[in-house]
Scaffold this active site. Structure first.
Site, PDB file in Angstrom:
ATOM      1  N   CYS A 277       0.829  -1.210   0.000  1.00 20.82           N
ATOM      2  CA  CYS A 277       0.000   0.000   0.000  1.00 20.82           C
ATOM      3  C   CYS A 277       0.868   1.268   0.000  1.00 20.82           C
ATOM      4  O   CYS A 277       0.696   2.140  -0.857  1.00 20.82           O
ATOM      5  CB  CYS A 277      -0.972  -0.020   1.173  1.00 20.82           C
ATOM      6  SG  CYS A 277      -0.224  -0.506   2.744  1.00 20.82           S
TER       7      CYS A 277
HETATM    8  N1  LIG Z   1      -4.545  -4.283   4.900  1.00 19.74           N
HETATM    9  C1  LIG Z   1      -3.996  -3.586   3.908  1.00 19.74           C
HETATM   10  O1  LIG Z   1      -4.242  -2.370   3.748  1.00 19.74           O
HETATM   11  C2  LIG Z   1      -3.076  -4.252   2.925  1.00 19.74           C
HETATM   12  C3  LIG Z   1      -2.670  -3.523   1.803  1.00 19.74           C
HETATM   13  C4  LIG Z   1      -1.827  -4.116   0.865  1.00 19.74           C
HETATM   14  C5  LIG Z   1      -1.389  -5.420   1.069  1.00 19.74           C
HETATM   15  N2  LIG Z   1      -1.782  -6.091   2.184  1.00 19.74           N
HETATM   16  C6  LIG Z   1      -1.285  -7.471   2.332  1.00 19.74           C
HETATM   17  O2  LIG Z   1      -2.355  -8.361   1.994  1.00 19.74           O
HETATM   18  C7  LIG Z   1      -2.265  -9.553   2.780  1.00 19.74           C
HETATM   19  C8  LIG Z   1      -3.589  -9.718   3.549  1.00 19.74           C
HETATM   20  O3  LIG Z   1      -3.737  -8.578   4.390  1.00 19.74           O
HETATM   21  P1  LIG Z   1      -5.039  -8.309   5.252  1.00 19.74           P
HETATM   22  O4  LIG Z   1      -4.902  -6.926   5.769  1.00 19.74           O
HETATM   23  O5  LIG Z   1      -6.245  -8.676   4.481  1.00 19.74           O
HETATM   24  O6  LIG Z   1      -4.808  -9.365   6.445  1.00 19.74           O
HETATM   25  P2  LIG Z   1      -5.833  -9.923   7.519  1.00 19.74           P
HETATM   26  O7  LIG Z   1      -6.990  -8.995   7.655  1.00 19.74           O
HETATM   27  O8  LIG Z   1      -5.041 -10.226   8.735  1.00 19.74           O
HETATM   28  O9  LIG Z   1      -6.350 -11.302   6.871  1.00 19.74           O
HETATM   29  C9  LIG Z   1      -5.508 -12.407   6.698  1.00 19.74           C
HETATM   30  C10 LIG Z   1      -6.275 -13.544   6.045  1.00 19.74           C
HETATM   31  O10 LIG Z   1      -5.383 -14.647   5.870  1.00 19.74           O
HETATM   32  C11 LIG Z   1      -5.947 -15.823   6.465  1.00 19.74           C
HETATM   33  N3  LIG Z   1      -4.844 -16.613   7.040  1.00 19.74           N
HETATM   34  C12 LIG Z   1      -3.992 -16.235   8.026  1.00 19.74           C
HETATM   35  N4  LIG Z   1      -3.058 -17.184   8.230  1.00 19.74           N
HETATM   36  C13 LIG Z   1      -3.326 -18.176   7.351  1.00 19.74           C
HETATM   37  C14 LIG Z   1      -2.720 -19.438   7.066  1.00 19.74           C
HETATM   38  N5  LIG Z   1      -1.627 -19.852   7.719  1.00 19.74           N
HETATM   39  N6  LIG Z   1      -3.265 -20.220   6.093  1.00 19.74           N
HETATM   40  C15 LIG Z   1      -4.365 -19.817   5.417  1.00 19.74           C
HETATM   41  N7  LIG Z   1      -4.990 -18.636   5.634  1.00 19.74           N
HETATM   42  C16 LIG Z   1      -4.472 -17.826   6.601  1.00 19.74           C
HETATM   43  C17 LIG Z   1      -6.900 -15.309   7.523  1.00 19.74           C
HETATM   44  O11 LIG Z   1      -7.881 -16.285   7.712  1.00 19.74           O
HETATM   45  P3  LIG Z   1      -8.748 -16.496   9.067  1.00 19.74           P
HETATM   46  O12 LIG Z   1      -8.500 -15.307   9.943  1.00 19.74           O
HETATM   47  O13 LIG Z   1     -10.146 -16.621   8.574  1.00 19.74           O
HETATM   48  O14 LIG Z   1      -8.229 -17.745   9.642  1.00 19.74           O
HETATM   49  C18 LIG Z   1      -7.447 -14.058   6.860  1.00 19.74           C
HETATM   50  O15 LIG Z   1      -8.492 -14.399   5.973  1.00 19.74           O
HETATM   51  C19 LIG Z   1      -1.051  -9.377   3.706  1.00 19.74           C
HETATM   52  O16 LIG Z   1       0.058 -10.012   3.141  1.00 19.74           O
HETATM   53  C20 LIG Z   1      -0.853  -7.860   3.733  1.00 19.74           C
HETATM   54  O17 LIG Z   1       0.471  -7.482   3.992  1.00 19.74           O
HETATM   55  C21 LIG Z   1      -2.625  -5.560   3.108  1.00 19.74           C
END
Ligand SMILES: NC(=O)c1ccc[n+]([C@@H]2O[C@H](COP(=O)([O-])OP(=O)(O)OC[C@H]3O[C@@H](n4cnc5c(N)ncnc54)[C@H](OP(=O)(O)O)[C@@H]3O)[C@@H](O)[C@H]2O)c1
Length: 342
Positions: A147
């Site tokens: 981001c």
């Molecule tokens: N948030 C942002 O603004 C943003 C922006 C750009 C990129 N990103 C990147 O996008 C990715 C996701 O970010 P997010 O903010 O959406 O994270 P998040 O809200 O913490 O969600 C993580 C997701 O991954 C799943 N998960 C976690 N550990 C896992 C595992 N070992 N095996 C399978 N599924 C697993 C979780 O599932 P459950 O909780 O249902 O188990 C949840 O659905 C990250 O790499 C982050 O750095 C985020």
């Protein structure tokens, strides 16, 4: 219809993908994964989603059977094996994390504490759509940008590709909404910690620094270093990056012409007229980017301001934009939504 899966559908970027993909005329969601809520319905986690969607664990054979493309919206380190296997099974993969962004595996190992090795036939590309559109068309795996890097790279790309600046150090002060940390329950992101506060974190040592330096150095064709101060502010979505460069050899008029020309055909990138500054309010829920340039002639410093929604252009919106490029759809499909205002 193209069949798409979202792995990590219960996270913030995952549920944002579901929101955007539901309105996309050319795709059908065929797989949604969760680790903790597998077996439940998405509505049990997010009651506002009105569709019946079973959440499943990540079963690679089932995903490969059900999907033409998967979005891996998973924590760093988790997507690498999953994405590699699915790409080898013939799926297109767009990873929202960092596992396919860095060109140098030793840089990845240093910042993410994991050894990776991209296989030669992966056709991996860094997915900043405006800069890599042609390469994305033929990719198998897209490493969707972070981001903060999205806001900074779009703010700097025209200048770094020009002769107007020959420096090597860029200073970035960036403020982010708290959803940037994902749907976590850590104390440091609790309401009482964040509300009525501005909170710097990982000053000069944030993981997005090597990603920015990789891409800025490619744009400038010389090593470029970033002094990066990220800060959390009490809002849910949005990033405003303030970027400072000294010794810029151009007038504001020349710079504005350069930027307007560079982004002339870009639907989502808007260069503001002199004196107008972007607000994160202008991009909430939308894939648009607003950039303004301010030249302090007194000190010879150029200030570039760049505003995005971290969950849309900074994550899921750009991922959909990349999907559109990969499948030859109109880049705006599923993304032509106005921001929520005020
Ligand atoms: N948030 C942002 O603004 C943003 C922006 C750009 C990129 N990103 C990147 O996008 C990715 C996701 O970010 P997010 O903010 O959406 O994270 P998040 O809200 O913490 O969600 C993580 C997701 O991954 C799943 N998960 C976690 N550990 C896992 C595992 N070992 N095996 C399978 N599924 C697993 C979780 O599932 P459950 O909780 O249902 O188990 C949840 O659905 C990250 O790499 C982050 O750095 C985020």
């Amino acid at each position: 219809m193209t069949r798409v899966g979202v792995l990590g559908a219960t996270g913030y970027t995952g549920i944002e993908l579901v929101r955007l993909l539901r309105k996309h005329p050319r795709v059908k969601i065929t797989y949604l994964s969760s680790q903790s809520f597998a077996g439940k319905d998405l509505r049990e986690v997010y009651p506002h989603t009105r569709h019946e969607d079973k959440l499943q664990p990540v079963d690679l054979d089932k995903v490969a059977e059900a999907c033409d493309l998967v979005f891996t919206a998973l924590p760093a380190g988790v997507s690498y094996e999953i994405g590699t296997v699915l790409a080898q099974k013939g799926l297109k993969v767009i990873d929202l994390g960092a596992d396919f962004r860095l060109d140098n595996p030793s840089v990845y190992a240093k910042w993410y504490n994991k050894e990776i090795r991209y296989s030669d036939n992966l056709r991996r590309i860094y997915g900043l759509t405006e800069l890599y559109r042609e390469e994305i068309r033929n990719a198998k795996v897209v490493g969707n940008p972070g981001c903060y890097p999205t806001s900074v790279l779009l703010g700097l790309a025209p200048l770094l590709k020009s002769d107007y600046w020959n420096g090597t150090v860029v200073i970035v002060d960036a403020k982010s909404g708290v959803s940037g940390a994902g749907r976590t329950s850590k104390t440091e992101y609790a309401f009482s910690e964040i509300n009525e506060a501005v909170k710097p974190y990982k000053v000069v040592s944030h993981r997005h620094r090597p990603e920015m330096e990789q891409e800025l150095s490619k744009l400038a064709n010389r090593p470029v270093r970033v002094v990066f101060t990220p800060q959390l502010v009490p809002m849910t979505r949005g990033i405003l990056s303030s970027i400072y460069l000294s010794e810029v050899n151009a007038s504001l008029k020349e710079l504005l012409n350069l930027y307007k020309d560079f982004y002339r055909d870009e639907y989502f990138v808007h260069v503001l007229p002199e004196g107008a500054y972007p607000s994160t309010k202008w991009v909430q829920g939308s894939n648009h980017v607003f950039i303004s340039l301010v030249l302090d002639e007194r000190t010879g410093t150029l200030v570039i301001l760049s505003a995005i929604d971290n969950l849309v252009k900074g994550a899921s919106g750009q991922a959909v934009q990349n999907m559109n490029v990969l499948f030859g759809f109109d880049e705006r499909e599923g993304l032509d939504v106005e921001p929520i205002y005020p």
